[in-house]
Write a protein that holds these residues in place. Structure first.
Motif, PDB file in Angstrom:
ATOM      1  N   ASP A 162      10.299  -1.379   7.843  1.00 42.85           N
ATOM      2  CA  ASP A 162       9.708  -1.501   6.506  1.00 42.85           C
ATOM      3  C   ASP A 162       8.267  -2.009   6.598  1.00 42.85           C
ATOM      4  OD1 ASP A 162      11.964  -0.589   5.236  1.00 42.85           O
ATOM      5  OD2 ASP A 162      12.756  -2.591   4.794  1.00 42.85           O
ATOM      6  N   LYS A 163       8.017  -2.955   7.481  1.00 40.11           N
ATOM      7  CA  LYS A 163       6.654  -3.469   7.665  1.00 40.11           C
ATOM      8  C   LYS A 163       5.753  -2.408   8.278  1.00 40.11           C
ATOM      9  CE  LYS A 163       7.870  -8.349   7.992  1.00 40.11           C
ATOM     10  NZ  LYS A 163       7.826  -9.591   8.819  1.00 40.11           N
ATOM     11  N   ILE A 164       6.310  -1.603   9.178  1.00 43.91           N
ATOM     12  CA  ILE A 164       5.528  -0.522   9.781  1.00 43.91           C
ATOM     13  C   ILE A 164       5.090   0.471   8.720  1.00 43.91           C
ATOM     14  CG2 ILE A 164       5.662   1.452  11.355  1.00 43.91           C
ATOM     15  CD1 ILE A 164       7.493  -0.224  13.133  1.00 43.91           C
ATOM     16  N   LYS A 165       5.974   0.805   7.796  1.00 43.27           N
ATOM     17  CA  LYS A 165       5.631   1.753   6.729  1.00 43.27           C
ATOM     18  C   LYS A 165       4.598   1.164   5.769  1.00 43.27           C
ATOM     19  CE  LYS A 165      10.021   2.504   5.794  1.00 43.27           C
ATOM     20  NZ  LYS A 165      11.272   3.024   5.178  1.00 43.27           N
ATOM     21  N   GLU A 166       4.674  -0.132   5.516  1.00 42.82           N
ATOM     22  CA  GLU A 166       3.655  -0.779   4.681  1.00 42.82           C
ATOM     23  C   GLU A 166       2.293  -0.733   5.366  1.00 42.82           C
ATOM     24  OE1 GLU A 166       5.053  -4.689   3.953  1.00 42.82           O
ATOM     25  OE2 GLU A 166       6.769  -4.061   2.738  1.00 42.82           O
ATOM     26  N   TRP A 167       2.294  -0.976   6.664  1.00 41.32           N
ATOM     27  CA  TRP A 167       1.045  -0.919   7.438  1.00 41.32           C
ATOM     28  C   TRP A 167       0.455   0.484   7.407  1.00 41.32           C
ATOM     29  CZ3 TRP A 167       0.360   1.902  12.069  1.00 41.32           C
ATOM     30  CH2 TRP A 167      -0.842   1.650  12.737  1.00 41.32           C
ATOM     31  N   GLU A 168       1.310   1.506   7.475  1.00 42.67           N
ATOM     32  CA  GLU A 168       0.842   2.892   7.439  1.00 42.67           C
ATOM     33  C   GLU A 168       0.058   3.168   6.160  1.00 42.67           C
ATOM     34  OE1 GLU A 168       2.739   7.395   7.546  1.00 42.67           O
ATOM     35  OE2 GLU A 168       3.863   5.727   6.677  1.00 42.67           O
ATOM     36  N   LYS A 169       0.566   2.708   5.029  1.00 43.46           N
ATOM     37  CA  LYS A 169      -0.123   2.943   3.752  1.00 43.46           C
ATOM     38  C   LYS A 169      -1.506   2.315   3.741  1.00 43.46           C
ATOM     39  CE  LYS A 169       4.185   3.130   1.076  1.00 43.46           C
ATOM     40  NZ  LYS A 169       5.001   2.462   0.020  1.00 43.46           N
ATOM     41  N   GLU A 170      -1.619   1.120   4.301  1.00 38.48           N
ATOM     42  CA  GLU A 170      -2.910   0.434   4.358  1.00 38.48           C
ATOM     43  C   GLU A 170      -3.883   1.170   5.274  1.00 38.48           C
ATOM     44  OE1 GLU A 170      -2.031  -3.484   5.633  1.00 38.48           O
ATOM     45  OE2 GLU A 170      -0.971  -4.053   3.795  1.00 38.48           O
ATOM     46  N   GLU A 171      -3.397   1.629   6.420  1.00 33.95           N
ATOM     47  CA  GLU A 171      -4.264   2.272   7.395  1.00 33.95           C
ATOM     48  C   GLU A 171      -4.743   3.638   6.937  1.00 33.95           C
ATOM     49  OE1 GLU A 171      -5.539   1.084  10.394  1.00 33.95           O
ATOM     50  OE2 GLU A 171      -4.843  -0.761   9.452  1.00 33.95           O
ATOM     51  N   HIS A 172      -3.913   4.352   6.206  1.00 29.22           N
ATOM     52  CA  HIS A 172      -4.304   5.696   5.775  1.00 29.22           C
ATOM     53  C   HIS A 172      -5.519   5.672   4.857  1.00 29.22           C
ATOM     54  CE1 HIS A 172      -1.973   8.963   7.355  1.00 29.22           C
ATOM     55  NE2 HIS A 172      -0.858   8.265   7.247  1.00 29.22           N
ATOM     56  N   ASN A 173      -5.752   4.586   4.184  1.00 29.22           N
ATOM     57  CA  ASN A 173      -6.923   4.477   3.315  1.00 29.22           C
ATOM     58  C   ASN A 173      -8.214   4.253   4.100  1.00 29.22           C
ATOM     59  OD1 ASN A 173      -5.307   4.702   0.995  1.00 29.22           O
ATOM     60  ND2 ASN A 173      -4.886   2.505   0.980  1.00 29.22           N
ATOM     61  N   LYS A 174      -8.092   4.000   5.401  1.00 30.48           N
ATOM     62  CA  LYS A 174      -9.268   3.663   6.205  1.00 30.48           C
ATOM     63  C   LYS A 174      -9.733   4.795   7.114  1.00 30.48           C
ATOM     64  CE  LYS A 174      -7.484  -1.062   6.613  1.00 30.48           C
ATOM     65  NZ  LYS A 174      -7.040  -2.107   7.589  1.00 30.48           N
ATOM     66  N   ILE A 175      -8.918   5.838   7.277  1.00 26.45           N
ATOM     67  CA  ILE A 175      -9.255   6.867   8.260  1.00 26.45           C
ATOM     68  C   ILE A 175      -9.652   8.166   7.576  1.00 26.45           C
ATOM     69  CG2 ILE A 175      -7.797   5.880  10.051  1.00 26.45           C
ATOM     70  CD1 ILE A 175      -5.642   7.852   9.363  1.00 26.45           C
ATOM     71  N   MET A 176     -10.479   8.927   8.294  1.00 24.18           N
ATOM     72  CA  MET A 176     -10.938  10.215   7.803  1.00 24.18           C
ATOM     73  C   MET A 176     -10.033  11.310   8.349  1.00 24.18           C
ATOM     74  SD  MET A 176     -13.574   9.690   5.894  1.00 24.18           S
ATOM     75  CE  MET A 176     -14.376  11.282   5.859  1.00 24.18           C
ATOM     76  N   PRO A 177      -9.811  12.389   7.601  1.00 18.11           N
ATOM     77  CA  PRO A 177      -8.971  13.493   8.096  1.00 18.11           C
ATOM     78  C   PRO A 177      -9.584  14.126   9.341  1.00 18.11           C
ATOM     79  CG  PRO A 177      -9.350  13.678   5.734  1.00 18.11           C
ATOM     80  CD  PRO A 177     -10.285  12.615   6.229  1.00 18.11           C
ATOM     81  N   SER A 178      -8.707  14.615  10.230  1.00 14.06           N
ATOM     82  CA  SER A 178      -9.169  15.311  11.431  1.00 14.06           C
ATOM     83  C   SER A 178      -8.507  16.679  11.488  1.00 14.06           C
ATOM     84  CB  SER A 178      -8.821  14.509  12.691  1.00 14.06           C
ATOM     85  OG  SER A 178      -7.417  14.428  12.851  1.00 14.06           O
ATOM     86  N   ARG A 179      -8.745  17.397  12.547  1.00  7.26           N
ATOM     87  CA  ARG A 179      -8.206  18.733  12.689  1.00  7.26           C
ATOM     88  C   ARG A 179      -6.680  18.695  12.735  1.00  7.26           C
ATOM     89  NH1 ARG A 179     -11.402  21.445  17.582  1.00  7.26           N
ATOM     90  NH2 ARG A 179     -10.214  23.231  16.853  1.00  7.26           N
TER      91      ARG A 179
END
Length: 252
Positions: A162-179
């Motif tokens: 559950d904590k891993i999934k919460e971390w995923e949501k936070e991190e996705h807002n910081k990265i740019m899309p790639s190929r």
């Protein structure tokens, strides 16, 4: 998702043993459970797990595809190692690790890449006994009163995930899309003379963790390979590869 462990603990009468559980069947389990007799029901997975846990040494993490499209297996060895290094080299007041933990996950590649990304992030950004993984793994295993085997607290893994999934949501807002195709350039991170810790950590973050979190398609069988002092043929075949000392805090 299937979870396999190959673990032991100080004082065990039988050394390392396997255990297993299916997360889809244990969501509401809050007591330690024993499930070692279920392991042999998944022969193909066990062949891979035994190969890496019993017969090969000097690696830290392996993430690879299996024969089911869209699925794979993630293996992580010696989770207690970071605590042991910190105990020996930095702070004798930190309690010595009592459990010896190897763990493998079988399931959808998207889930496995998320777990791998979080594990690497937690390894780099936390000190032992303050890290998310260490705290949960200490409660994940328990020895039986007769000292002949260990038990798994599946609720503890569910809490960590559950904590891993919460971390995923936070991190996705910081990265740019790639190929998102099958032509991703392989990444081989190597320590260069004079290279600073910050630069290496940025490389792991940008070239490994961010790529995993964007869930691209990989043409390679081995998606990520992290060595631990040794080189394997699979490292040269993996889409991403580096040695754990490249990112580990305690050697810097």
């Amino acid at each position: 998702m299937l979870v396999y462990t190959y673990c032991s603990y100080k004082g065990s009468l039988n050394g390392y043993q396997y255990s297993f559980f299916d997360t889809s069947k244990n969501k509401d389990t809050f007591q330690p459970v024993e499930s070692m007799e279920s392991v042999d029901n998944h022969i193909e997975n066990m062949d891979i797990i035994r190969k890496w846990f019993e017969n090969r040494h000097g690696w830290k993490l392996v993430l690879k595809k299996n024969n089911v499209p869209g699925e794979g297996i993630l293996l992580v060895s010696r989770l207690e190692e970071e605590t042991g290094i910190y105990y020996k080299e930095n702070d004798k007041s930190v309690p010595e690790q009592k459990f010896f933990i190897n763990i493998a996950f079988v399931g959808h590649l998207k889930t496995l890449t998320l777990i791998a990304a979080h594990y690497i992030h937690d390894l780099m950004d936390s000190r032992p006994y303050s890290s998310v993984w260490t705290g949960h793994m200490e409660k994940f295993l328990d020895k039986t009163p007769d000292n002949e085997k260990y038990q798994l607290n599946t609720a503890e893994w569910n809490s960590l995930f559950d904590k891993i999934k919460e971390w995923e949501k936070e991190e996705h807002n910081k990265i740019m899309p790639s190929r998102q195709d099958n032509n991703l350039i392989p990444v081989r991170l190597k320590r260069l003379p004079g290279e600073r810790c910050r630069k290496r950590r940025e490389n792991v973050k940008n070239k490994i963790i961010n790529r995993l979190l964007q869930y691209p398609k990989y043409k390679e069988e081995y998606i990520l390979f992290i060595g631990n002092g040794r080189h394997f043929e699979e490292m040269s075949k993996a889409n991403m590869a580096f040695d754990i000392s490249y990112a580990r805090n305690h050697y810097i």
